[in-house]
Write an enzyme that holds these catalytic residues in place. Structure first.
Site, PDB file in Angstrom:
ATOM      1  N   HIS A   1       0.839  -1.206   0.000  1.00 17.59           N
ATOM      2  CA  HIS A   1       0.000   0.000   0.000  1.00 17.59           C
ATOM      3  C   HIS A   1       0.869   1.250   0.000  1.00 17.59           C
ATOM      4  CE1 HIS A   1      -3.655   2.244   1.810  1.00 17.59           C
ATOM      5  NE2 HIS A   1      -2.666   3.128   1.802  1.00 17.59           N
ATOM      6  N   GLU A   2       1.850   1.302   0.903  1.00 17.33           N
ATOM      7  CA  GLU A   2       2.666   2.514   1.033  1.00 17.33           C
ATOM      8  C   GLU A   2       3.566   2.716  -0.180  1.00 17.33           C
ATOM      9  OE1 GLU A   2       2.017   4.696   3.232  1.00 17.33           O
ATOM     10  OE2 GLU A   2       0.609   3.398   4.266  1.00 17.33           O
TER      11      GLU A   2
ATOM     12  N   HIS B   1       1.962   4.393  -3.101  1.00 17.62           N
ATOM     13  CA  HIS B   1       1.689   5.830  -3.003  1.00 17.62           C
ATOM     14  C   HIS B   1       2.739   6.684  -3.705  1.00 17.62           C
ATOM     15  CE1 HIS B   1      -1.886   6.188  -0.687  1.00 17.62           C
ATOM     16  NE2 HIS B   1      -1.404   5.727   0.453  1.00 17.62           N
TER      17      HIS B   1
ATOM     18  N   ASP C   1      -5.466   7.717  -1.557  1.00 25.04           N
ATOM     19  CA  ASP C   1      -6.388   7.020  -0.657  1.00 25.04           C
ATOM     20  C   ASP C   1      -7.817   7.474  -0.926  1.00 25.04           C
ATOM     21  OD1 ASP C   1      -4.521   5.466   0.781  1.00 25.04           O
ATOM     22  OD2 ASP C   1      -3.973   7.183   2.019  1.00 25.04           O
TER      23      ASP C   1
END
Length: 303
Positions: free
Chosen positions: A254-255, A258, A267
């Site tokens: 997820h990170e 980004h 998000d």
């Protein structure tokens, strides 16, 4: 819950003189669900008919603004709607059950006249943008226990990323793809998802990121990054290691998703049902949602 901080690009900020949109350069935070319904209740504010709430937000902490300039700011948030009692609401939210969603922008911008920015704020923005890529390392504020726990999540995150990319490159079936990125139409979105995971895999394989450990994170925040940070510094919070290991691994994916030079995602929703709801109702937004990438890899897609 803190309402006076910015942890995602919830505003559209435009310079009044030339209508140029100011890019978001603030932190992107990943959140865990409350452990119990009682805790979830504390995350809501109840407003009766006609009531309002006013919160002051320092927009310059999320957007690189110039001194002595005027900007128009409008809301660009993905809003979730629910019909039912408050008790049903927090229970459903605890399970991230979304019934319907829509995008909502304010009808007119809010003119802002800004005081000159401090040199400290300007320096923070330039610092994140100019750092070179780093090889994997821990800041001294991460003790040995945290380092061991990170390596425990690193291996499944790497395996799940490899599996997700292999699934996308084989392109033999689309059931799991449809669950998280919407119905397959043409090759563009599928190719974009594949490209995202190629970049995520490369950064995991060569460990092109660094870890720092935070002690003052907001409640339920498990990690955060600055998307334009080319050093790929990932800020870990204590909440992360209170979650299941598979959640921890998906958080790393997820990170990484980004970072602007990896996948450039944002998000738009958290949790399993929110991710799948995005895929059903707005596939383009699902493809731009970091949570969808982490969860897609976590389920180990197969044909």
């Amino acid at each position: 819950m803190e309402y006076d901080t910015i942890s995602s690009p919830i505003f559209v900020v435009q310079k009044a003189e030339d209508d140029v949109t100011v890019p978001y350069t603030g932190r992107m935070s990943s959140r865990a669900l409350p452990a119990a319904v009682e805790e979830a209740q504390s995350e809501f504010i109840t407003l009766n008919g006609g009531e309002t709430i006013t919160v002051e937000v320092d927009v310059s902490k999320g957007y690189q603004l110039e001194a002595n300039s005027t900007y128009e700011v409008s809301l660009d948030a993905f809003l979730n709607f629910f019909e039912g009692t408050f008790d049903e609401l927090v229970k459903k939210t605890h399970k991230t059950k979304l019934l319907s969603s829509t995008n909502s922008n304010s009808s007119s911008g809010i003119p802002l006249s800004l005081a000159p920015l401090t040199s400290q704020v300007v320096q923070i923005f330039s610092q994140h943008a100019s750092k070179p890529h780093l090889q994997m390392g821990f800041n001294p504020n991460c003790n040995q226990d945290i380092r061991n726990r990170f390596w425990a999540l690193y291996s499944p995150a790497s395996q799940n990323t490899n599996n997700a990319l292999s699934y996308l490159q084989r392109a033999q079936c689309d059931f799991h793809y449809n669950l998280y990125f919407g119905f397959y139409q043409g090759t563009n979105r599928w190719a974009t998802a594949s490209w995202h995971f190629q970049n995520i895999k490369r950064n995991i394989d060569i460990q092109s990121f660094a870890i720092t450990c935070e002690t003052t994170c907001q409640q339920y925040v498990v990690a955060f990054v600055y998307p334009n940070d080319r050093s790929h510094l990932i800020h870990l919070c204590a909440w992360l290691f209170q979650q299941p290991v598979d959640f921890q691994g998906s958080t790393l994916i997820h990170e990484l998703a980004h970072f602007d030079d990896v996948a450039g995602t944002r998000d738009h929703g958290y949790g399993e049902e929110a991710a799948r709801n995005l895929a059903r109702t707005n596939p383009d937004m699902a493809l731009n949602n970091a949570e969808n990438h982490g969860l897609f890899a976590k389920i180990k897609p197969y044909c």
